[in-house]
Design a protein around this motif. Sequence first.
Motif, PDB file in Angstrom:
ATOM      1  N   GLY A 188       0.812  -1.208   0.000  1.00 49.40           N
ATOM      2  CA  GLY A 188       0.000   0.000   0.000  1.00 49.40           C
ATOM      3  C   GLY A 188       0.846   1.259   0.000  1.00 49.40           C
ATOM      4  N   ALA A 189       0.194   2.386  -0.177  1.00 48.30           N
ATOM      5  CA  ALA A 189       0.842   3.697  -0.087  1.00 48.30           C
ATOM      6  C   ALA A 189      -0.240   4.726   0.193  1.00 48.30           C
ATOM      7  CB  ALA A 189       1.590   4.048  -1.373  1.00 48.30           C
ATOM      8  N   GLU A 190       0.042   5.656   1.096  1.00 49.98           N
ATOM      9  CA  GLU A 190      -0.974   6.595   1.574  1.00 49.98           C
ATOM     10  C   GLU A 190      -1.597   7.401   0.447  1.00 49.98           C
ATOM     11  OE1 GLU A 190      -3.491   8.252   4.186  1.00 49.98           O
ATOM     12  OE2 GLU A 190      -2.049   6.696   4.677  1.00 49.98           O
ATOM     13  N   PHE A 191      -0.800   7.786  -0.557  1.00 53.59           N
ATOM     14  CA  PHE A 191      -1.306   8.686  -1.588  1.00 53.59           C
ATOM     15  C   PHE A 191      -1.647   7.982  -2.899  1.00 53.59           C
ATOM     16  CE2 PHE A 191       1.146  11.587   1.187  1.00 53.59           C
ATOM     17  CZ  PHE A 191       0.085  12.354   1.607  1.00 53.59           C
ATOM     18  N   GLY A 192      -1.905   6.676  -2.815  1.00 51.24           N
ATOM     19  CA  GLY A 192      -2.465   6.009  -3.961  1.00 51.24           C
ATOM     20  C   GLY A 192      -1.484   5.276  -4.851  1.00 51.24           C
ATOM     21  N   PRO A 193      -1.962   4.803  -6.009  1.00 50.43           N
ATOM     22  CA  PRO A 193      -1.191   3.867  -6.839  1.00 50.43           C
ATOM     23  C   PRO A 193       0.069   4.452  -7.455  1.00 50.43           C
ATOM     24  CG  PRO A 193      -3.212   4.551  -7.947  1.00 50.43           C
ATOM     25  CD  PRO A 193      -3.318   5.037  -6.532  1.00 50.43           C
ATOM     26  N   ARG A 196       2.886   3.100  -5.694  1.00 49.49           N
ATOM     27  CA  ARG A 196       2.875   1.661  -5.446  1.00 49.49           C
ATOM     28  C   ARG A 196       3.549   0.884  -6.569  1.00 49.49           C
ATOM     29  NH1 ARG A 196      -3.170   1.393  -4.167  1.00 49.49           N
ATOM     30  NH2 ARG A 196      -3.149   0.013  -5.984  1.00 49.49           N
ATOM     31  N   TRP A 197       4.322  -0.089  -6.181  1.00 48.08           N
ATOM     32  CA  TRP A 197       4.806  -1.084  -7.132  1.00 48.08           C
ATOM     33  C   TRP A 197       3.594  -1.879  -7.595  1.00 48.08           C
ATOM     34  CZ3 TRP A 197       7.591  -6.295  -6.288  1.00 48.08           C
ATOM     35  CH2 TRP A 197       8.398  -6.596  -7.392  1.00 48.08           C
ATOM     36  N   PRO A 198       3.444  -2.157  -8.886  1.00 46.17           N
ATOM     37  CA  PRO A 198       2.226  -2.796  -9.383  1.00 46.17           C
ATOM     38  C   PRO A 198       1.925  -4.139  -8.701  1.00 46.17           C
ATOM     39  CG  PRO A 198       3.470  -1.883 -11.212  1.00 46.17           C
ATOM     40  CD  PRO A 198       4.338  -1.746  -9.996  1.00 46.17           C
ATOM     41  N   ILE A 315       3.115  13.792  -7.466  1.00 43.87           N
ATOM     42  CA  ILE A 315       2.115  13.173  -8.324  1.00 43.87           C
ATOM     43  C   ILE A 315       1.198  12.332  -7.441  1.00 43.87           C
ATOM     44  CG2 ILE A 315       3.663  11.223  -8.823  1.00 43.87           C
ATOM     45  CD1 ILE A 315       2.371  11.046 -11.566  1.00 43.87           C
ATOM     46  N   ARG A 316      -0.087  12.407  -7.662  1.00 44.04           N
ATOM     47  CA  ARG A 316      -1.051  11.653  -6.871  1.00 44.04           C
ATOM     48  C   ARG A 316      -1.581  10.440  -7.641  1.00 44.04           C
ATOM     49  NH1 ARG A 316       0.978  13.622  -3.205  1.00 44.04           N
ATOM     50  NH2 ARG A 316       0.122  15.090  -1.683  1.00 44.04           N
ATOM     51  N   LYS A 317      -1.702  10.562  -8.960  1.00 50.12           N
ATOM     52  CA  LYS A 317      -2.198   9.444  -9.761  1.00 50.12           C
ATOM     53  C   LYS A 317      -1.383   9.361 -11.031  1.00 50.12           C
ATOM     54  CE  LYS A 317      -6.334   7.555 -12.007  1.00 50.12           C
ATOM     55  NZ  LYS A 317      -6.046   6.173 -11.573  1.00 50.12           N
ATOM     56  N   GLY A 318      -0.780   8.212 -11.270  1.00 51.03           N
ATOM     57  CA  GLY A 318       0.016   8.032 -12.462  1.00 51.03           C
ATOM     58  C   GLY A 318      -0.855   7.936 -13.704  1.00 51.03           C
ATOM     59  N   ALA A 319      -0.334   8.402 -14.816  1.00 50.71           N
ATOM     60  CA  ALA A 319      -1.067   8.341 -16.085  1.00 50.71           C
ATOM     61  C   ALA A 319      -0.487   7.268 -17.006  1.00 50.71           C
ATOM     62  CB  ALA A 319      -1.006   9.700 -16.776  1.00 50.71           C
ATOM     63  N   ASP A 320       0.357   6.407 -16.452  1.00 49.74           N
ATOM     64  CA  ASP A 320       1.094   5.463 -17.278  1.00 49.74           C
ATOM     65  C   ASP A 320       0.438   4.091 -17.377  1.00 49.74           C
ATOM     66  OD1 ASP A 320       3.252   7.337 -17.732  1.00 49.74           O
ATOM     67  OD2 ASP A 320       3.829   6.981 -15.660  1.00 49.74           O
ATOM     68  N   SER A 321      -0.652   3.885 -16.648  1.00 51.33           N
ATOM     69  CA  SER A 321      -1.354   2.606 -16.714  1.00 51.33           C
ATOM     70  C   SER A 321      -2.801   2.818 -16.306  1.00 51.33           C
ATOM     71  CB  SER A 321      -0.704   1.577 -15.786  1.00 51.33           C
ATOM     72  OG  SER A 321      -0.969   1.902 -14.436  1.00 51.33           O
ATOM     73  N   ALA A 322      -3.638   1.856 -16.650  1.00 51.07           N
ATOM     74  CA  ALA A 322      -5.057   1.958 -16.284  1.00 51.07           C
ATOM     75  C   ALA A 322      -5.240   1.960 -14.773  1.00 51.07           C
ATOM     76  CB  ALA A 322      -5.833   0.801 -16.904  1.00 51.07           C
ATOM     77  N   GLU A 323      -4.328   1.300 -14.056  1.00 52.34           N
ATOM     78  CA  GLU A 323      -4.427   1.215 -12.600  1.00 52.34           C
ATOM     79  C   GLU A 323      -3.862   2.443 -11.892  1.00 52.34           C
ATOM     80  OE1 GLU A 323      -2.790  -0.925 -14.516  1.00 52.34           O
ATOM     81  OE2 GLU A 323      -3.602  -2.953 -14.284  1.00 52.34           O
ATOM     82  N   GLY A 324      -3.237   3.355 -12.631  1.00 53.85           N
ATOM     83  CA  GLY A 324      -2.666   4.551 -12.020  1.00 53.85           C
ATOM     84  C   GLY A 324      -1.236   4.398 -11.568  1.00 53.85           C
ATOM     85  N   TYR A 325      -0.555   3.314 -11.968  1.00 52.32           N
ATOM     86  CA  TYR A 325       0.845   3.115 -11.587  1.00 52.32           C
ATOM     87  C   TYR A 325       1.747   4.055 -12.375  1.00 52.32           C
ATOM     88  CZ  TYR A 325      -0.970  -1.258  -9.624  1.00 52.32           C
ATOM     89  OH  TYR A 325      -1.683  -2.195  -8.925  1.00 52.32           O
ATOM     90  N   HIS A 326       2.879   4.393 -11.772  1.00 45.38           N
ATOM     91  CA  HIS A 326       3.867   5.258 -12.416  1.00 45.38           C
ATOM     92  C   HIS A 326       4.849   4.386 -13.199  1.00 45.38           C
ATOM     93  CE1 HIS A 326       7.156   8.279 -12.685  1.00 45.38           C
ATOM     94  NE2 HIS A 326       6.159   9.135 -12.675  1.00 45.38           N
TER      95      HIS A 326
END
Length: 348
Positions: A188-193, A196-198, A315-326
């Motif tokens: 987990g991570a407090e500020f979202g995906p 987070r490592w996928p 960054i709060r939400k990644g745009a690099d995947s559908a799940e929001g991962y960076h």
Amino acid sequence: MNILIIGPSWVGDMMMSHSLYQALKTQYPNCQIDVLAPNWCKPLLARMPEVRNAIEMPLGHGAFDLKTRYQIGKSLRHQYDMAIILPNSLKSAFIPLFAKIAVRRGWKGESRYFFLNDLRANKNDYPMMVQRYVALAYEKGKIPTAADLPIAKPYLAVDESAVENTKEKFQAQLEYAEHRPAIGFCPGAEFGPAKRWPHYNYAKLAEMLIEKGYSIRLFGSAKDVEVGEQIRSTLPDELQRYCVNLAGQTQLNEAVDLIYDCTAMVTNDSGLMHIAAAVNRPLVAVYGPTSPQYTPPLSDKAVIIRLIEGGLIKIRKGADSAEGYHQSLIDITPEMVMEKLTGLLNNA
């Protein structure tokens, strides 16, 4: 000397503040340290021998409520010689002022000029958060440079009998995993995906470790139950029994005990990462947009993996995947983590 600490509101920051308490005991050997902090911090503070009392801060992070702050401050009058304010907010400086504590020490931030009378303005000279905390243990004019500042690593006292009691409470889950030696994951991570490592990378690493004879323990808060289940359900059916999702099931004290009982840990940049470091577990820390220069795990048994350069990327939400991962975390493969983890396990 009695010292009141206005503590931080996050697990990782609270763990790093332990370096300050150790430094205060060196600078003021006879001091007594009390920490005003959220109630959930008490299990951590109880494991820090330098802390005399944990005083509950009833206001949540972000709440102003000047009246309650005045009442708390008034209740603390005539008890302390110095206050050290760790958060940078204006509101965090009110209680020591209302308590009429003679020395009120902290870093410059949010127009606190009239609230702190021992104000430090050279924060940028100390690039790590733990350095900024420890620097507040020193009198003005006697603060070592960042290069010379001694940093005592945070640690948490562990009672072996308490660990056994905690394991007994979770006996059913551990027994179902055949009591294999455990590798802990903190996905987990407090500020979202974006931090987070996928989950699919965690799952692949879990599969590799289970095939080597380990079980997997997934740690986190109630908010991390879903990502834990994503990891577990991605595993082949016959391996899922060896992956125990403890997210949302453990109290903080129990999580500390069960992390201590793990053979090693793999974690995102998170509060639980700092707990794993504080109980001296071999640790692989996976970083993406956040900065290991600012808040690294403070342990000689920690290895950091980060594929990008530079400091914090807000960054709060990644745009690099559908799940929001960076992308920088997507690119860290399970094989990379396995290589570092194997090295730690061999050294241990």
